[in-house]
Enzyme design. Structure first.
Site, PDB file in Angstrom:
ATOM      1  N   PHE A  23     -13.200  -9.219  -7.839  1.00  0.00           N
ATOM      2  CA  PHE A  23     -14.317  -9.754  -8.592  1.00  0.00           C
ATOM      3  C   PHE A  23     -14.385  -8.938  -9.893  1.00  0.00           C
ATOM      4  O   PHE A  23     -13.345  -8.749 -10.513  1.00  0.00           O
ATOM      5  CB  PHE A  23     -15.572  -9.813  -7.708  1.00  0.00           C
ATOM      6  CG  PHE A  23     -15.481 -11.014  -6.785  1.00  0.00           C
ATOM      7  CD1 PHE A  23     -14.486 -11.100  -5.815  1.00  0.00           C
ATOM      8  CD2 PHE A  23     -16.314 -12.105  -6.952  1.00  0.00           C
ATOM      9  CE1 PHE A  23     -14.332 -12.241  -5.024  1.00  0.00           C
ATOM     10  CE2 PHE A  23     -16.176 -13.244  -6.166  1.00  0.00           C
ATOM     11  CZ  PHE A  23     -15.185 -13.308  -5.211  1.00  0.00           C
ATOM     12  N   TYR A  82      -5.344 -18.854 -16.792  1.00  0.00           N
ATOM     13  CA  TYR A  82      -5.272 -17.531 -16.162  1.00  0.00           C
ATOM     14  C   TYR A  82      -5.376 -17.660 -14.639  1.00  0.00           C
ATOM     15  O   TYR A  82      -4.543 -17.131 -13.895  1.00  0.00           O
ATOM     16  CB  TYR A  82      -6.385 -16.625 -16.712  1.00  0.00           C
ATOM     17  CG  TYR A  82      -6.561 -15.356 -15.934  1.00  0.00           C
ATOM     18  CD1 TYR A  82      -5.530 -14.422 -15.852  1.00  0.00           C
ATOM     19  CD2 TYR A  82      -7.747 -15.083 -15.242  1.00  0.00           C
ATOM     20  CE1 TYR A  82      -5.688 -13.249 -15.118  1.00  0.00           C
ATOM     21  CE2 TYR A  82      -7.907 -13.929 -14.519  1.00  0.00           C
ATOM     22  CZ  TYR A  82      -6.880 -13.011 -14.451  1.00  0.00           C
ATOM     23  OH  TYR A  82      -7.033 -11.865 -13.722  1.00  0.00           O
TER      24      TYR A  82
HETATM   25  N1  UFG Z   1     -21.062 -11.316 -21.072  1.00  0.00           N
HETATM   26  C1  UFG Z   1     -22.055 -11.390 -22.028  1.00  0.00           C
HETATM   27  N2  UFG Z   1     -21.817 -10.807 -23.232  1.00  0.00           N
HETATM   28  C2  UFG Z   1     -20.656 -10.159 -23.534  1.00  0.00           C
HETATM   29  C3  UFG Z   1     -19.651 -10.093 -22.540  1.00  0.00           C
HETATM   30  C4  UFG Z   1     -19.888 -10.691 -21.314  1.00  0.00           C
HETATM   31  O1  UFG Z   1     -23.105 -11.968 -21.813  1.00  0.00           O
HETATM   32  O2  UFG Z   1     -20.508  -9.666 -24.649  1.00  0.00           O
HETATM   33  C5  UFG Z   1     -21.304 -11.922 -19.760  1.00  0.00           C
HETATM   34  C6  UFG Z   1     -20.315 -13.020 -19.415  1.00  0.00           C
HETATM   35  O3  UFG Z   1     -20.752 -14.255 -19.904  1.00  0.00           O
HETATM   36  C7  UFG Z   1     -20.299 -12.933 -17.880  1.00  0.00           C
HETATM   37  C8  UFG Z   1     -20.584 -11.469 -17.589  1.00  0.00           C
HETATM   38  O4  UFG Z   1     -21.141 -10.939 -18.799  1.00  0.00           O
HETATM   39  O5  UFG Z   1     -21.338 -13.703 -17.369  1.00  0.00           O
HETATM   40  C9  UFG Z   1     -19.337 -10.690 -17.254  1.00  0.00           C
HETATM   41  O6  UFG Z   1     -18.368 -10.968 -18.257  1.00  0.00           O
HETATM   42  P1  UFG Z   1     -16.976 -10.195 -18.322  1.00  0.00           P
HETATM   43  O7  UFG Z   1     -16.253 -10.719 -19.524  1.00  0.00           O
HETATM   44  O8  UFG Z   1     -17.213  -8.735 -18.221  1.00  0.00           O
HETATM   45  O9  UFG Z   1     -16.264 -10.631 -17.001  1.00  0.00           O
HETATM   46  P2  UFG Z   1     -15.941 -12.111 -16.468  1.00  0.00           P
HETATM   47  O10 UFG Z   1     -16.899 -12.358 -15.350  1.00  0.00           O
HETATM   48  O11 UFG Z   1     -15.859 -13.118 -17.523  1.00  0.00           O
HETATM   49  O12 UFG Z   1     -14.446 -11.902 -16.013  1.00  0.00           O
HETATM   50  C10 UFG Z   1     -14.099 -11.536 -14.745  1.00  0.00           C
HETATM   51  C11 UFG Z   1     -12.743 -10.842 -14.788  1.00  0.00           C
HETATM   52  C12 UFG Z   1     -11.671 -11.850 -15.158  1.00  0.00           C
HETATM   53  C13 UFG Z   1     -11.773 -13.039 -14.243  1.00  0.00           C
HETATM   54  C14 UFG Z   1     -13.133 -13.657 -14.349  1.00  0.00           C
HETATM   55  C15 UFG Z   1     -13.291 -14.853 -13.435  1.00  0.00           C
HETATM   56  O13 UFG Z   1     -12.765  -9.789 -15.732  1.00  0.00           O
HETATM   57  O14 UFG Z   1     -10.409 -11.240 -15.000  1.00  0.00           O
HETATM   58  O15 UFG Z   1     -14.099 -12.700 -13.966  1.00  0.00           O
HETATM   59  O16 UFG Z   1     -14.228 -15.741 -13.975  1.00  0.00           O
HETATM   60  F1  UFG Z   1     -10.872 -13.973 -14.598  1.00  0.00           F
END
Ligand code: UFG
Length: 336
Positions: free
Chosen positions: A168, A140
């Site tokens: 972010f 991605y």
């Molecule tokens: N998390 C949990 N439980 C869940 C879902 C998420 O603990 O059920 C945590 C994840 O581990 C992370 C945080 O919550 O630490 C945020 O997770 P998200 O899935 O909401 O978002 P991300 O940080 O993984 O994703 C974002 C953007 C993506 C981008 C990514 C870069 O949504 O598009 O950051 O790492 F690619």
């Protein structure tokens, strides 16, 4: 402006459409409704189709005298990109090159592109400034970086003026609760936690509490979807032929998974059970933007500076629309 919003039926694109319309800009939306919703398009004209369809896109650009393209259409699930990279290279790279070629053929050379902090990979220092090396750790992130590089080359060779806005963690919903976040399946933290509050899930699983962070859970920089919109407007007003704007969009403040869950408890008044699970592969422990350049280059400062006000808007949307949008079948055609 006369703006083509590609992916304007999706989460961030649909909020952009409303903001453009409210500011008096003309809006055409192109979306294939693969993950977006017809109901999310509350202004402008919706064309259901593919951005890779060069004859369709050239026709739209010409017939609506479009001067600016805002490009939100992408597959954006990190985990899925690892197991099905072809989908990501095809949708995020190949189809975007088709879009750029349609723009070039019709002399439309202004683009605001949705990029991501995922282009930085696992940063060695936080907060992350734009000079941090871009070393993605998943397909991605690579696909977004490829398009940033393509835009640099198009700017140099063909006089494109573009902004690559590195989001972010987008979150929240429109202030009136009319449009909001609806993914299927949902993978993002705040909607999942609010689904627990609504009784749609038994608990939220915290992906690891043994990270090297203050409370052991991952830290992210949550940015309101409408603040992303104002940054796009500021960027669009500063586009110049041959010039690049590459800017982080975040608040500069990080919040842990536990802090987000606790804030959701306060906002909703629900206990929201949480259990600790395994780390999610590919998660960087801490992603926080250095927002200095956005302020200096775009004059942009987010209105929502803390998760509480972001979560309040998301909760309003989730309460009013507990099942999200009613998904309808995608059909070809154009509607006003
Ligand atoms: N998390 C949990 N439980 C869940 C879902 C998420 O603990 O059920 C945590 C994840 O581990 C992370 C945080 O919550 O630490 C945020 O997770 P998200 O899935 O909401 O978002 P991300 O940080 O993984 O994703 C974002 C953007 C993506 C981008 C990514 C870069 O949504 O598009 O950051 O790492 F690619």
């Amino acid at each position: 402006m006369k703006v083509l919003v590609v992916g304007g039926a999706g989460y961030i694109g649909s909020h952009m459409v409303r903001q453009l319309d409210a500011r008096g800009h003309e809006v055409v939306v192109l979306d294939n409704l693969s993950t977006g919703f017809r109901e999310a398009v509350t202004a402008g004209r919706l064309v259901v189709g593919e951005m890779s369809d060069r004859s369709l896109v050239k026709d739209i650009l010409r017939s609506h005298q479009i001067d600016t393209v805002m490009h939100f259409a992408a597959c954006a699930l990190v985990g899925e990109s690892v197991v099905d990279p072809a989908k990501y290279y095809q949708n995020n790279v190949q189809a975007t090159i088709d879009l750029l070629e349609s723009m070039r053929a019709t002399n439309v050379r202004r683009m605001v592109f949705s990029s991501t902090c995922a282009t930085y990979g696992v940063p060695t220092t936080v907060p992350i400034s734009e000079s941090t090396p871009q070393q993605p750790v998943n397909p991605y992130g690579f696909t977004k970086l490829v398009i940033e590089k393509a835009l640099e080359d198009y700017a140099h060779a063909y006089d494109f003026g573009y902004a690559a806005l590195r989001y972010f963690n987008a979150a929240g919903a429109s202030a009136d609760g009319r449009i909001g976040e609806d993914h299927d399946p949902e993978s993002h933290l705040i909607p999942i936690v609010l689904q627990v509050a609504l009784g749609q899930r038994e608990h939220v699983t915290i992906f690891g509490d043994d990270w090297d962070t203050p409370d052991g859970t991952c830290v992210r920089d949550y940015i309101h979807v409408d603040d992303l919109g104002t940054a796009h407007l500021a960027a669009a007003s500063r586009l110049e032929p041959g010039k690049a704007l590459e800017v982080n969009l975040g608040t500069g403040r990080g919040f842990s998974v536990r802090q987000i869950i606790e804030t959701c408890r306060e906002v909703t008044g629900h206990p929201i059970p949480a259990v600790t699970g395994e780390r999610r592969p590919g998660d960087p422990p801490e992603l926080v933007a250095d927002p200095t350049l956005a302020r200096e280059l775009l004059g942009w400062v987010p209105v929502h500076r803390n998760p509480r006000s972001i979560i309040e808007t998301a909760w309003k949307w989730h309460q009013a629309n507990p099942s999200g949008y009613q998904k309808i079948n995608a059909t070809s055609g154009e509607q006003s």
